[in-house]
Design a protein around this motif. Structure first.
Motif, short mmCIF file in Angstrom:
data_model
loop_
_atom_site.label_atom_id
_atom_site.label_comp_id
_atom_site.label_asym_id
_atom_site.label_seq_id
_atom_site.Cartn_x
_atom_site.Cartn_y
_atom_site.Cartn_z
N TYR A 97 -53.49 31.68 17.06
CA TYR A 97 -52.34 31.65 17.97
C TYR A 97 -52.70 32.10 19.38
O TYR A 97 -51.80 32.20 20.22
CB TYR A 97 -51.23 32.57 17.41
CG TYR A 97 -50.93 32.32 15.96
CD1 TYR A 97 -50.17 31.23 15.56
CD2 TYR A 97 -51.42 33.16 14.97
CE1 TYR A 97 -49.91 30.98 14.23
CE2 TYR A 97 -51.16 32.93 13.62
CZ TYR A 97 -50.42 31.84 13.27
OH TYR A 97 -50.17 31.59 11.95
N GLU A 98 -53.95 32.35 19.66
CA GLU A 98 -54.34 32.88 20.97
C GLU A 98 -55.67 32.29 21.42
O GLU A 98 -56.65 32.32 20.68
CB GLU A 98 -54.45 34.41 20.91
CG GLU A 98 -54.68 35.08 22.25
CD GLU A 98 -54.64 36.58 22.15
OE1 GLU A 98 -54.72 37.25 23.20
OE2 GLU A 98 -54.53 37.11 21.01
N ILE A 99 -55.69 31.73 22.65
CA ILE A 99 -56.90 31.16 23.21
C ILE A 99 -57.03 31.58 24.67
O ILE A 99 -56.07 32.02 25.30
CB ILE A 99 -56.93 29.61 23.12
CG1 ILE A 99 -55.82 29.02 24.00
CG2 ILE A 99 -56.81 29.14 21.69
CD1 ILE A 99 -55.90 27.51 24.13
N THR A 100 -58.24 31.45 25.21
CA THR A 100 -58.53 31.70 26.61
C THR A 100 -59.26 30.50 27.18
O THR A 100 -60.26 30.05 26.60
CB THR A 100 -59.39 32.97 26.79
OG1 THR A 100 -58.68 34.09 26.25
CG2 THR A 100 -59.68 33.22 28.25
N VAL A 101 -58.77 29.97 28.30
CA VAL A 101 -59.40 28.84 28.98
C VAL A 101 -60.02 29.35 30.28
O VAL A 101 -59.34 30.01 31.08
CB VAL A 101 -58.37 27.72 29.27
CG1 VAL A 101 -59.05 26.53 29.95
CG2 VAL A 101 -57.68 27.28 27.99
N ARG A 102 -61.30 29.05 30.50
CA ARG A 102 -62.02 29.61 31.64
C ARG A 102 -62.73 28.50 32.41
O ARG A 102 -63.31 27.58 31.83
CB ARG A 102 -63.05 30.63 31.16
CG ARG A 102 -63.79 31.36 32.28
CD ARG A 102 -64.84 32.31 31.70
NE ARG A 102 -64.21 33.31 30.85
CZ ARG A 102 -63.69 34.44 31.30
NH1 ARG A 102 -63.73 34.72 32.59
NH2 ARG A 102 -63.15 35.30 30.46
N GLN A 103 -62.64 28.63 33.74
CA GLN A 103 -63.41 27.79 34.66
C GLN A 103 -64.30 28.68 35.50
O GLN A 103 -63.80 29.54 36.24
CB GLN A 103 -62.48 26.96 35.55
CG GLN A 103 -63.21 26.08 36.54
CD GLN A 103 -62.26 25.34 37.47
OE1 GLN A 103 -61.04 25.45 37.34
NE2 GLN A 103 -62.80 24.57 38.39
N ARG A 104 -65.61 28.52 35.41
CA ARG A 104 -66.55 29.41 36.08
C ARG A 104 -66.90 28.88 37.47
O ARG A 104 -66.93 27.68 37.71
CB ARG A 104 -67.82 29.57 35.26
CG ARG A 104 -67.60 30.30 33.93
CD ARG A 104 -68.93 30.67 33.30
NE ARG A 104 -68.75 31.45 32.09
CZ ARG A 104 -68.70 30.95 30.87
NH1 ARG A 104 -68.82 29.63 30.71
NH2 ARG A 104 -68.53 31.72 29.81
N ALA A 123 -46.90 30.59 19.08
CA ALA A 123 -46.72 30.39 17.65
C ALA A 123 -47.08 28.97 17.23
O ALA A 123 -47.34 28.72 16.05
CB ALA A 123 -45.27 30.69 17.26
N LYS A 124 -47.09 28.04 18.19
CA LYS A 124 -47.42 26.64 17.89
C LYS A 124 -48.81 26.26 18.36
O LYS A 124 -49.11 25.07 18.51
CB LYS A 124 -46.38 25.73 18.55
CG LYS A 124 -44.98 25.88 17.96
CD LYS A 124 -44.03 24.83 18.52
CE LYS A 124 -42.66 24.93 17.85
NZ LYS A 124 -41.73 23.92 18.35
N MET A 125 -49.66 27.25 18.58
CA MET A 125 -51.02 26.96 19.04
C MET A 125 -51.82 26.10 18.07
O MET A 125 -52.63 25.26 18.51
CB MET A 125 -51.75 28.28 19.31
CG MET A 125 -53.11 28.10 19.99
SD MET A 125 -52.97 27.30 21.60
CE MET A 125 -52.19 28.62 22.54
N SER A 132 -47.39 19.35 24.05
CA SER A 132 -46.76 20.35 24.91
C SER A 132 -46.19 21.45 24.02
O SER A 132 -45.39 21.16 23.13
CB SER A 132 -45.66 19.72 25.76
OG SER A 132 -44.99 20.70 26.52
N ILE A 133 -46.64 22.69 24.24
CA ILE A 133 -46.20 23.80 23.39
C ILE A 133 -45.72 24.95 24.26
O ILE A 133 -46.29 25.22 25.32
CB ILE A 133 -47.33 24.29 22.46
CG1 ILE A 133 -48.53 24.78 23.28
CG2 ILE A 133 -47.74 23.20 21.49
CD1 ILE A 133 -49.58 25.50 22.48
N PRO A 134 -44.66 25.65 23.86
CA PRO A 134 -44.26 26.88 24.56
C PRO A 134 -45.28 27.98 24.29
O PRO A 134 -45.81 28.08 23.18
CB PRO A 134 -42.89 27.19 23.97
CG PRO A 134 -42.91 26.57 22.62
CD PRO A 134 -43.76 25.34 22.73
N ALA A 135 -45.51 28.82 25.28
CA ALA A 135 -46.53 29.87 25.12
C ALA A 135 -46.20 31.03 26.05
O ALA A 135 -45.38 30.92 26.96
CB ALA A 135 -47.92 29.32 25.44
#
Length: 425
Positions: A270-277, A291-293, A218-221
């Protein structure tokens, strides 16, 4: 990974106090620094470390223009205006990285004050390996739970095949046969067996649900749905069977089931994108900046290995080595030390009493006794984790053998029952 490559950038303007004017440019955030570069002169008008920030506020300039102010140590105030897409987004991102920087146990301020020893570097490496091995152990445990669920499913199939065998036996021997079971008694036993199977299935589903909802990380974002114009504080939860997006009040915003995720695009460490098509309707896409990615990526790369894609922006981070004042000082110190050793040309065997003070310092051990003891304990923990992982793998190998034999036996029983049913028809 480089600390000079910007994590995020925003166009805006900066107020130059000495000239009493606003200058257009780009505000950039790196892992440790906030920097503003002018569009006209390409010079850095402001550059300061996150560790030197005292306060970040949203204020108004001349009671009209909305601005973002950053108060630096020494009572130095920086004014940023005309930020795009808006100042709230920039405030949320800067405030997140600044807060996580303050809460981080390994602050760069301490690293700048005293150069890390070789022993401390080894300890940090072993600690990182231990965290990765612990994450691997969690995923391995989840895999073992899946095998156990498969075993329960095969046991249910064997039970159903046993019931089918009894029913076929009753069909093969007519009900009017004097030595056969009474029809109503057979129906009662079948109902009782159905109720018992339903209870077992409900208990298995409950235990499976509790294990599937176990939180791995679990990370803050800073979270946004779609574009970058609505970045808000929240958190990302990595569960055994899903990903959850929550706001600052821990309210669920969206839940990605593991089999529903089509793509995890990594823009930077530090940056990601999650996608559901979807077909016929818009995709569901969430963007996470934290910062904790890197802590979450260690788990995501194992759980969603085939769905993780690295962009060219991420390759830019990896292409440039880490550069920091501590590293520069360490390199210059090591180079000077090596050069000094080459110039002095110390012999392999030095007579006793002829060692100078500089040579004694050079020959001193790089790892202290306390660091060696700590390394020993951490290596023992790593050994225990590795042994536990080996034991779990051996158990899973045995379960796989049992699964294979049970599947073959069930297939044989199904074929036999099929032949008996064909004879009855």
């Amino acid at each position: 990974m480089s600390r000079d490559v910007p994590i995020h950038s925003w166009p805006g303007s900066y107020y130059i106090n000495s000239e009493k004017k606003w200058e257009n440019g780009t505000l950039s955030l790196t892992r440790t620094t906030v920097r503003f570069v002018s569009n006209q002169s390409k010079e850095s008008l402001a550059s300061f470390r996150l560790s030197r920030i005292m306060e970040i506020k949203m204020e108004s300039s001349s009671f009209i223009f909305s601005t973002l102010t950053v108060l630096e140590e020494g009572n130095v105030k920086h004014w940023f205006g005309s930020l795009k897409p808006n100042r709230v987004v920039v405030y949320n991102v800067l405030e997140h990285f600044w807060r996580e920087r303050l809460l981080s146990p390994s602050s760069e301020v301490r690293g700048a004050e005293c150069q890390a020893s070789k022993g401390r570097e080894l300890i940090n490496l072993v600690a990182g390996a231990q965290r990765r091995l612990e994450d691997t152990g969690r995923v391995l445990s989840h895999q073992g739970e899946q095998f156990d669920d498969m075993m329960q499913g095969l046991e249910k199939i064997d039970s159903d095949l046993g019931v089918a065998d009894k029913l076929l036996s009753e069909l093969e021997s007519p009900s009017w046969w004097p030595f056969g079971k009474l029809p109503w008694k057979a129906q009662q036993e079948a109902k009782a067996e159905d109720a018992a199977r339903a209870a077992v299935a409900a208990a298995a589903a409950a235990s499976k649900g509790s294990s599937r909802n176990r939180v791995i990380a679990s990370i803050p974002a800073v979270v946004t749905k779609g574009g970058d114009s609505d970045l808000k504080p929240g958190c990302l939860l990595v569960l055994v069977s899903s990903l959850e997006v929550r706001d600052t009040n821990c309210q669920l915003l969206h839940r990605f089931e593991r089999n529903e995720i089509d793509e995890i695009r990594v823009h930077s460490p530090y940056e990601i994108t999650v996608r559901q098509r979807f077909i016929g309707k818009p995709d569901i896409c969430y963007r996470f900046l934290s910062a904790k990615m890197p802590e979450a990526m260690a788990v995501l790369e194992m759980q969603y290995k085939k769905k993780v894609e690295f962009t060219s922006e991420y390759n830019a981070f990896r292409a440039t080595p880490v550069s920091s004042p501590c590293d520069a000082e360490g390199r210059s110190w090591n180079e000077g030390l090596q050069q000094g050793c080459q110039e002095t040309e110390l012999p392999l065997e030095v007579p006793a009493g002829e060692l100078s003070q500089l040579q004694v310092q050079v020959l001193q051990p790089c790892v202290s006794e306390a660091e060696a003891q700590e390394l020993k304990q951490m290596l023992m923990q790593l050994k225990n984790l590795a042994l536990e992982a080996e034991t779990e793998l051996e158990r899973q190998d045995e379960v796989l053998d049992v699964l294979t034999s049970s599947t073959d036996r069930s297939t044989m029983h199904i074929e036999k029952h099929t032949c008996r049913m064909k004879r009855l028809l």
